[in-house]
Design a protein around this motif. Sequence first.
Motif, PDB file in Angstrom:
ATOM      1  N   TYR A 170     -33.903  52.668 -71.915  1.00 20.69           N
ATOM      2  CA  TYR A 170     -32.512  52.359 -72.251  1.00 20.69           C
ATOM      3  C   TYR A 170     -32.417  51.881 -73.693  1.00 20.69           C
ATOM      4  O   TYR A 170     -33.405  51.469 -74.303  1.00 20.69           O
ATOM      5  CB  TYR A 170     -31.934  51.310 -71.294  1.00 20.69           C
ATOM      6  CG  TYR A 170     -32.495  49.914 -71.447  1.00 20.69           C
ATOM      7  CD1 TYR A 170     -31.850  48.968 -72.247  1.00 20.69           C
ATOM      8  CD2 TYR A 170     -33.655  49.527 -70.793  1.00 20.69           C
ATOM      9  CE1 TYR A 170     -32.363  47.692 -72.389  1.00 20.69           C
ATOM     10  CE2 TYR A 170     -34.173  48.250 -70.923  1.00 20.69           C
ATOM     11  CZ  TYR A 170     -33.522  47.341 -71.725  1.00 20.69           C
ATOM     12  OH  TYR A 170     -34.027  46.075 -71.870  1.00 20.69           O
TER      13      TYR A 170
ATOM     14  N   THR B 259     -22.100  53.202 -74.628  1.00 23.78           N
ATOM     15  CA  THR B 259     -21.949  54.642 -74.811  1.00 23.78           C
ATOM     16  C   THR B 259     -23.050  55.447 -74.149  1.00 23.78           C
ATOM     17  O   THR B 259     -23.032  56.675 -74.196  1.00 23.78           O
ATOM     18  CB  THR B 259     -21.935  54.978 -76.308  1.00 23.78           C
ATOM     19  OG1 THR B 259     -23.072  54.371 -76.944  1.00 23.78           O
ATOM     20  CG2 THR B 259     -20.671  54.455 -76.962  1.00 23.78           C
ATOM     21  N   GLY B 260     -24.020  54.791 -73.544  1.00 26.50           N
ATOM     22  CA  GLY B 260     -25.075  55.537 -72.862  1.00 26.50           C
ATOM     23  C   GLY B 260     -26.447  55.049 -73.274  1.00 26.50           C
ATOM     24  O   GLY B 260     -26.630  53.915 -73.709  1.00 26.50           O
TER      25      GLY B 260
ATOM     26  N   VAL C 265     -18.853  61.108 -69.725  1.00 26.41           N
ATOM     27  CA  VAL C 265     -20.287  61.372 -69.586  1.00 26.41           C
ATOM     28  C   VAL C 265     -20.584  61.769 -68.149  1.00 26.41           C
ATOM     29  O   VAL C 265     -20.090  61.146 -67.208  1.00 26.41           O
ATOM     30  CB  VAL C 265     -21.115  60.133 -69.977  1.00 26.41           C
ATOM     31  CG1 VAL C 265     -22.601  60.374 -69.737  1.00 26.41           C
ATOM     32  CG2 VAL C 265     -20.875  59.784 -71.437  1.00 26.41           C
TER      33      VAL C 265
ATOM     34  N   ALA D  23     -26.664  61.767 -78.789  1.00 30.00           N
ATOM     35  CA  ALA D  23     -26.332  61.991 -77.376  1.00 30.00           C
ATOM     36  C   ALA D  23     -27.082  63.196 -76.835  1.00 30.00           C
ATOM     37  O   ALA D  23     -26.513  64.067 -76.174  1.00 30.00           O
ATOM     38  CB  ALA D  23     -24.827  62.157 -77.187  1.00 30.00           C
TER      39      ALA D  23
ATOM     40  N   THR E 265     -31.958  56.405 -69.154  1.00 27.17           N
ATOM     41  CA  THR E 265     -32.543  57.571 -68.503  1.00 27.17           C
ATOM     42  C   THR E 265     -33.787  57.132 -67.751  1.00 27.17           C
ATOM     43  O   THR E 265     -34.333  56.058 -68.004  1.00 27.17           O
ATOM     44  CB  THR E 265     -32.878  58.676 -69.527  1.00 27.17           C
ATOM     45  OG1 THR E 265     -33.273  59.858 -68.849  1.00 27.17           O
ATOM     46  CG2 THR E 265     -34.001  58.241 -70.458  1.00 27.17           C
TER      47      THR E 265
ATOM     48  N   ALA F   4     -21.317  54.268 -69.908  1.00 26.48           N
ATOM     49  CA  ALA F   4     -21.965  55.500 -69.449  1.00 26.48           C
ATOM     50  C   ALA F   4     -23.440  55.299 -69.153  1.00 26.48           C
ATOM     51  O   ALA F   4     -24.219  56.251 -69.183  1.00 26.48           O
ATOM     52  CB  ALA F   4     -21.788  56.583 -70.507  1.00 26.48           C
ATOM     53  N   THR F   5     -23.853  54.063 -68.864  1.00 24.05           N
ATOM     54  CA  THR F   5     -25.266  53.777 -68.641  1.00 24.05           C
ATOM     55  C   THR F   5     -25.617  53.963 -67.169  1.00 24.05           C
ATOM     56  O   THR F   5     -25.641  53.015 -66.386  1.00 24.05           O
ATOM     57  CB  THR F   5     -25.622  52.351 -69.092  1.00 24.05           C
ATOM     58  OG1 THR F   5     -24.711  51.428 -68.467  1.00 24.05           O
ATOM     59  CG2 THR F   5     -25.485  52.206 -70.600  1.00 24.05           C
TER      60      THR F   5
ATOM     61  N   ALA G 222     -21.109  64.219 -75.475  1.00 31.00           N
ATOM     62  CA  ALA G 222     -21.962  63.898 -74.331  1.00 31.00           C
ATOM     63  C   ALA G 222     -22.374  65.107 -73.498  1.00 31.00           C
ATOM     64  O   ALA G 222     -22.012  65.216 -72.325  1.00 31.00           O
ATOM     65  CB  ALA G 222     -21.257  62.861 -73.453  1.00 31.00           C
TER      66      ALA G 222
ATOM     67  N   TYR H 178     -28.186  51.958 -62.809  1.00 33.44           N
ATOM     68  CA  TYR H 178     -27.066  51.741 -63.715  1.00 33.44           C
ATOM     69  C   TYR H 178     -27.126  50.328 -64.274  1.00 33.44           C
ATOM     70  O   TYR H 178     -27.820  49.451 -63.733  1.00 33.44           O
ATOM     71  CB  TYR H 178     -25.733  51.977 -62.996  1.00 33.44           C
ATOM     72  CG  TYR H 178     -25.395  50.972 -61.914  1.00 33.44           C
ATOM     73  CD1 TYR H 178     -24.529  49.905 -62.162  1.00 33.44           C
ATOM     74  CD2 TYR H 178     -25.926  51.083 -60.636  1.00 33.44           C
ATOM     75  CE1 TYR H 178     -24.214  48.987 -61.178  1.00 33.44           C
ATOM     76  CE2 TYR H 178     -25.626  50.177 -59.645  1.00 33.44           C
ATOM     77  CZ  TYR H 178     -24.767  49.132 -59.913  1.00 33.44           C
ATOM     78  OH  TYR H 178     -24.468  48.222 -58.934  1.00 33.44           O
TER      79      TYR H 178
END
Length: 246
Positions: free
Chosen positions: A229, A215-216, A126, A40, A219, A171-172, A84, A182
């Motif tokens: 991603y 979970t993410g 996040v 993270a 960016t 959290a994307t 995070a 997103y």
Amino acid sequence: DGRRVVFGSNRSGAWETWVSDPNGTSAVQLTSLDAPITGAARWSPDGQMIAFGSNGEGQFEIFVIPAAGGKPRRMTSHPALDHAPAFSRDGKWIYFGSNRTGQYQVWKIPVSGGDAVQVTRDGGFVSCESPDGAYLYYNIPDPAAGASTGLWRLPVSGGKAVKVLDNVHGATFAVLEQGIYYIETNSGETRLQFYHFSSRKSTAVARNLGDVPSTGGLTVSPDGRTILYSRLDSSVEDLMLVENFR
């Protein structure tokens, strides 16, 4: 600066933090904590530091490390779980999600060191600041549903939180000046969307992204031209037979 990518990987046998070129080459291992999970990771605004989470001592804590390599510096020390991390736009604070009040909320701690300050009151995990540093965007996890209750926005100077988006895949999300990238899941399809601040409407950017972790791992490069991603390409389990074990 868009010239390097930071990510978590277990290619050395344990999950550690790595950096590489944008195409994945010239990967260099930054941490050697030998913890069950280290990851993270987020860049500081000036690109000189990286914040990450690790659970080497049982519970998750927040650390920072020079982007050029060096010894990690532990930022938090609490019996609760701290996850995070994300730098503020001025580089003076690190936001993180923590359940130290019994419910996950967004907290922040000075990069120079000091006590953590609670930011949200109605949940949070996040987070990231808007490019102008005026707002904090964050998701609120819903443990009962195994998802999040959407994406929220809170003035950094204080005020009321407002829900911005409903159908955000965990959290994307990534916040830019013009809007928010997103990922959403709709009717079994995972797709990349862009929410325009001007029109308050979303348009599809890419469809059928595959199995994206909630979970993410989303960016956008500083110039806004490249989106990165995470995707789970395969999940394999082996069935093992042990004979004569008695």
